[in-house]
Design an enzyme around this catalytic site. Structure first.
Site, PDB file in Angstrom:
ATOM      1  N   GLU A  92       0.957  -1.256  -0.162  1.00  0.00           N
ATOM      2  CA  GLU A  92      -0.053   0.024   0.101  1.00  0.00           C
ATOM      3  C   GLU A  92       0.956   1.372   0.134  1.00  0.00           C
ATOM      4  O   GLU A  92       2.096   1.242   0.701  1.00  0.00           O
ATOM      5  CB  GLU A  92      -0.746   0.030   1.297  1.00  0.00           C
ATOM      6  CG  GLU A  92      -1.764  -1.351   1.476  1.00  0.00           C
ATOM      7  CD  GLU A  92      -2.289  -1.457   2.695  1.00  0.00           C
ATOM      8  OE1 GLU A  92      -2.444  -0.336   3.257  1.00  0.00           O
ATOM      9  OE2 GLU A  92      -2.641  -2.628   2.976  1.00  0.00           O
ATOM     10  N   GLU A 144      -9.935   6.196   2.470  1.00  0.00           N
ATOM     11  CA  GLU A 144     -10.488   5.337   3.806  1.00  0.00           C
ATOM     12  C   GLU A 144     -10.420   6.535   4.958  1.00  0.00           C
ATOM     13  O   GLU A 144      -9.593   7.169   5.076  1.00  0.00           O
ATOM     14  CB  GLU A 144      -9.683   4.393   3.796  1.00  0.00           C
ATOM     15  CG  GLU A 144      -9.894   3.371   5.201  1.00  0.00           C
ATOM     16  CD  GLU A 144      -8.809   2.237   5.331  1.00  0.00           C
ATOM     17  OE1 GLU A 144      -9.103   1.785   6.485  1.00  0.00           O
ATOM     18  OE2 GLU A 144      -8.005   2.127   4.474  1.00  0.00           O
TER      19      GLU A 144
END
Length: 396
Positions: A200, A305
């Site tokens: 990520e 997010e």
């Protein structure tokens, strides 16, 4: 009398040594480093030089062969690969702005054969372990367990993805409550939820300091025992001596004004997964630290997010992206542009060709919208995403 003099002399020597020790770590490259407790900030092993940036961060220039990666049991005899054997076709990149857009360069540079590592508090991310970045396509039990995570993302599914790329618009969203976070990132994913493998990269803002920071993360077992943020554990091998992972990003976009973005690319070359930011190679994740990602990825996600702590029983006011909904468009809503994946031929292709799927957990609070005008940002699919969080009528 002799004993008294001797005792005084001993005291003077002890005080002198103590003062020298404190002074030696209080100054780095001619700049004063603020007094900190040793339990809060840790000087990295192999440091040859330390730099304090104007933002207060301390950067240690660490011998490249003493970086944390080599504490991994599978990397004990690892030989650093300084660059990939080939660069994949189709990557669209920008040029780095002002020494990789990080302000610590104004105070110094790390020498060759070292890498810059930001000193962090020992518990900096342990306080946030409950909101590690998560895969967006979740089964029902996994989603229920992480119900306080909210997403506005797009993703593609398939059998063999060998990379992902996009330019991510940079903002500084408000993170309203202690322990919350706002993230914009790329996920490269393989494996079942309980043994999830991910790489990520993107930017995040924590409630602690409200600064937009570049970050990376990885796990090979669903976030249970393996993996970490940045270089806080062994795994990621950094090769770039100008880029401090985890440092603040200086160039941040403003509403209806200047817009800034960074190009993030992850791709596999031989036995390594390389990370490139704009046109600079940062380093790589060796495939040996993974299980399912040792071969290829099966899912790639792009988007935002947040962690919603539900203060007082209401939805958080923490913003995602710019804090504005996608329908406000360029200059107001945050974006990902030139969204691409790498196929088995080693070329990057438009992700829309694989059929982008939207994943939105709470559209009244945060949303995402795919734009099909590929020429608007220069030949590539782009999305707008984000939202303000709490509102009395729409996101209570």
């Amino acid at each position: 009398m002799v004993n008294i003099i001797y005792n005084k002399l001993q005291c003077c020597i002890v005080l002198f040594l103590a003062f020298s020790y404190v002074l030696s770590d209080r100054f780095a490259i001619g700049r004063a480093i603020g007094t900190v407790k040793t339990k809060e900030f840790v000087k990295h092993k192999g440091t040859t030089k330390s730099i304090q940036g104007e933002d207060g961060d301390i950067i240690d220039c660490v011998d490249i062969y003493q970086q944390p990666a080599f504490n991994h049991p599978l990397l004990k005899n690892h030989t650093i690969q300084m660059k990939p054997s080939s660069i994949p076709g189709g990557v669209r990149v920008n040029s780095f702005q002002e020494k990789l857009f990080q302000g610590w360069h104004k105070s110094g540079q790390c020498p060759e054969a070292t890498i810059p590592i930001r000193r962090s508090q020992e518990d900096e991310h342990s306080r946030a372990m409950h909101f590690k970045p998560r895969r967006t396509q979740l089964n029902h039990s996994f989603a229920a367990y992480h119900k306080n995570h909210e997403y506005a993302t797009v993703y593609i599914n398939g059998d063999n993805f060998y990379g992902a790329s996009s330019s991510i618009n940079i903002w500084k969203p408000t993170v309203s409550y202690d322990g919350e976070i706002s993230i914009a990132q790329i996920w490269v994913v393989a494996g079942p939820d309980e043994l999830l493998n991910t790489m990520e990269a993107g930017w995040n803002v924590y409630s602690d300091d409200q600064k937009t920071r570049f970050f990376i993360y990885w796990t090979s077992d669903g976030y249970h025992e393996t993996g970490c943020y940045n270089l806080e554990c062994s795994g990621f091998v950094q090769t770039n001596n100008e880029f401090a992972i985890g440092s603040p990003i200086e160039a941040v976009s403003s509403y209806d004004s200047n817009q800034y973005d960074i190009g993030i690319t992850i791709y596999k070359n031989n036995e390594n997964w390389w990370l490139q930011v704009d046109d600079q190679l940062i380093g790589y994740w060796p495939q040996s630290i993974f299980t399912y990602l040792a071969s290829s990825a099966t899912t790639v996600d792009w988007g935002g997010e947040i962690y919603n702590s539900k203060p007082g029983g209401s939805h958080t006011k923490t913003q995602m992206g710019s804090g504005h909904f996608p329908d406000e468009g360029y200059g107001k809503a945050s974006y990902f542009r030139n969204i691409q994946y790498m196929d088995s031929t080693g070329n990057f292709r438009d992700a829309e060709d694989m059929g982008l799927v939207l994943y939105v957990t709470n559209p009244s609070c945060y949303n995402i919208d795919v734009q099909h005008d590929k020429d608007y940002f220069g030949n590539g699919t782009h999305v707008y995403f984000g939202g303000p969080g709490y509102s009395e009528d729409k996101c209570p």
